[in-house]
Design an enzyme around this catalytic site. Structure first.
Site, short mmCIF file in Angstrom:
data_model
loop_
_atom_site.label_atom_id
_atom_site.label_comp_id
_atom_site.label_asym_id
_atom_site.label_seq_id
_atom_site.Cartn_x
_atom_site.Cartn_y
_atom_site.Cartn_z
N HIS A 69 0.83 -1.21 0.00
CA HIS A 69 0.00 0.00 0.00
C HIS A 69 0.86 1.26 0.00
CE1 HIS A 69 -3.34 -2.70 1.28
NE2 HIS A 69 -2.37 -3.27 1.99
N SER A 98 15.24 21.78 -16.01
CA SER A 98 14.04 22.56 -16.33
C SER A 98 14.47 23.88 -16.96
CB SER A 98 13.26 22.83 -15.04
OG SER A 98 12.47 23.99 -15.17
N LYS A 139 16.12 22.14 -10.73
CA LYS A 139 15.50 20.87 -11.07
C LYS A 139 16.43 19.87 -11.75
CE LYS A 139 11.61 19.75 -10.95
NZ LYS A 139 10.38 20.19 -11.60
N GLU A 148 10.06 8.73 -16.81
CA GLU A 148 8.71 9.23 -17.12
C GLU A 148 8.30 8.89 -18.55
OE1 GLU A 148 8.07 13.41 -15.73
OE2 GLU A 148 10.00 13.07 -14.78
#
Ligand code: ARG
Length: 459
Positions: free
Chosen positions: A156, A277, A283, A290
């Site tokens: 979980h 970024s 970043k 992704e």
């Protein structure tokens, strides 16, 4: 250019029809399969005296020369010749004159394209398998280094029990092994020769289909000509195997993305496999993971697309089936780039062992072991569960982990405790006592690594 099937037509095809109908833009990828298929067919026609053996020889030599010319970029395909099959036949006839026109004796583009696709799927199933194998080797190497690297195991997405990073990686090894097996099965499903099925009902020529199968390395010859030209299950099998593979890669990607967030900070990706970024200077983004996660969608889409195309098509060949190619090609390109890039990203990541261990200690992941200690000291499991639950509640209030509580604090919850509890909840002990097949203990994981290295040699 004059159409090969133009005899019964009195008008030229509209240019839009040519464009819409033609598949050369994408099926030129099949040039090699098409040529080796044609060579085997021509050789057999000669041997069977269906065409003159010397003509068969000329056809074979010219096809070999065309193959070289395609590979050296000396051939331009034409849209008006529709597809790779007619383009190559047109070039052959251009070079050989009337002899070239004999190649298509006893053959239809329907059994020809089915053969080409099977040859292609067999090749990409093999290639996909070795790319998966390469990823597994990367994982085994990393797992080898981390059999002592404690991390929390989750259910979980809540810290559950301590495991090692190695044990976690080995879960993916199991998934990718199944993906390799699926690729083996895809190859087996494609391993039947449809050539000789003709357009739909074979031919009156005495073709030696078995000789062609042997030359093209097919294990079987199709036993029904209608199915031979219209079966695309093997394409679907490839797309299905690729979809499951991408599902595995996307789960792994998701974990990588979580792990390299500041919230987890379990791993650091190499700069070469991350991006920045354009606005936020601080970043460092896990774009590879992704994108792999994202590309899973297009692979599923390809599977659903072809399943839907194939739905309800009456026997035998229908032009709908030309739509089998792009999803297969796109899927292969996608899994290939994903597998290669993903393996490199894994190879170069660094593991933040201290953070992983702290997370395992901080999340009471050794609570089950504390309960088991009580059971070994005569307490029934349900009572032990209750006692440790109270202990966790107490520790949470004190903002301490289980190993930071004093023996007096333990005994205030249950008098059964003595100081040997501390050894039992030591994270290394917790992990290494789970020493049965499939467990996270170092001994078991090492055995699994060795077993899998052996498995790879045989697979
Ligand atoms: N380009 C076609 C395909 O990919 C080849 C077969 C065409 N057959 C036909 N009868 N029009 O399916």
């Amino acid at each position: 250019m004059k159409k090969m099937w133009g005899g019964r037509f009195s008008k030229k095809t509209d240019l839009l029809t040519d464009d819409f109908n033609s598949s050369i833009a994408f099926d030129q990828r099949l040039y090699k399969q098409d040529i080796i298929g044609s060579i085997a067919h021509a050789r057999m026609l000669g041997k069977q005296n269906i065409i003159d053996p010397s003509e068969s020889q000329k056809i074979i030599e010219t096809l070999e020369a065309i193959l070289v010319d395609i590979e050296t970029g000396n051939i331009a395909f034409s849209v008006s010749m529709e597809d790779i099959h007619m383009n190559i036949e047109a070039i052959l006839t251009e070079r050989l004159g009337d002899v070239g026109k004999k190649l298509h004796t006893g053959r239809s583009r329907n059994d020809q394209v089915a053969t080409d696709m099977r040859l292609y799927v067999k090749a990409i199933a093999d290639d996909s398998k070795s790319l998966i194998k390469n990823l597994i080797i990367t994982l085994l190497d990393l797992a080898e280094d981390h059999t002592d690297t404690i991390m929390p195991g989750y259910t979980h997405l809540q810290r559950a029990q301590p495991i090692t990073f190695s044990h976690h990686l080995m879960a993916y090894v199991e998934m990718f092994k199944r993906d390799m097996t699926r690729m083996t099965q895809v190859k087996a499903m494609a391993d039947t020769l449809p050539l000789g099925s003709g357009a739909l009902a074979t031919t009156t020529y005495p073709l030696d289909r078995e000789a062609v199968a042997t030359e093209l390395d097919f294990a079987f010859v199709s036993l029904n000509s209608l199915d031979g030209v219209s079966d695309r299950d093997f394409c679907l099998d490839f797309l299905e195997a690729a979809s499951v593979l991408m599902m595995h890669l996307s789960r792994f990607s998701e974990e990588i993305i979580l792990w390299c967030s500041s919230e987890f900070n379990f791993i650091t990706l190499d700069d070469a496999f991350s991006t920045g970024s354009s606005i936020m200077p601080q970043k460092k983004n896990p774009d590879i993971a992704e994108l792999v996660r994202g590309k899973t969608g297009r692979v599923y889409g390809n599977l659903m697309g072809l399943l839907t195309t194939m739905k309800g098509i009456p026997l035998a060949y229908n032009k709908d089936m030309q739509e089998d190619k792009e999803p297969v090609f796109d899927t292969y390109d996608t899994i290939k780039i994903c597998l290669i890039t993903f393996a490199k990203m894994i190879k170069t990541l660094t593991v933040n062992k201290a953070t992983m261990k702290k997370a395992a200690a901080g999340g009471f992941s050794n609570a089950t072991d504390a309960a088991d200690w009580l059971v070994k000291h005569g307490v029934a499991f349900r009572d032990a569960h209750e006692i440790i639950g109270k202990l966790v509640f107490f520790a949470l209030e004190q903002q301490k982990s289980l190993d930071e509580l004093t023996i007096e604090e333990y005994q205030s919850v249950s008098p059964v405790f003595d100081s040997s509890i501390f050894k039992a909840i030591d994270l290394n002990v917790c992990v290494n006592q789970r020493n049965i097949i499939g467990g996270p203990a170092k001994e078991q994981v090492k055995k699994a690594i060795a077993f899998n290295r052996q498995w790879l040699v045989q697979s």
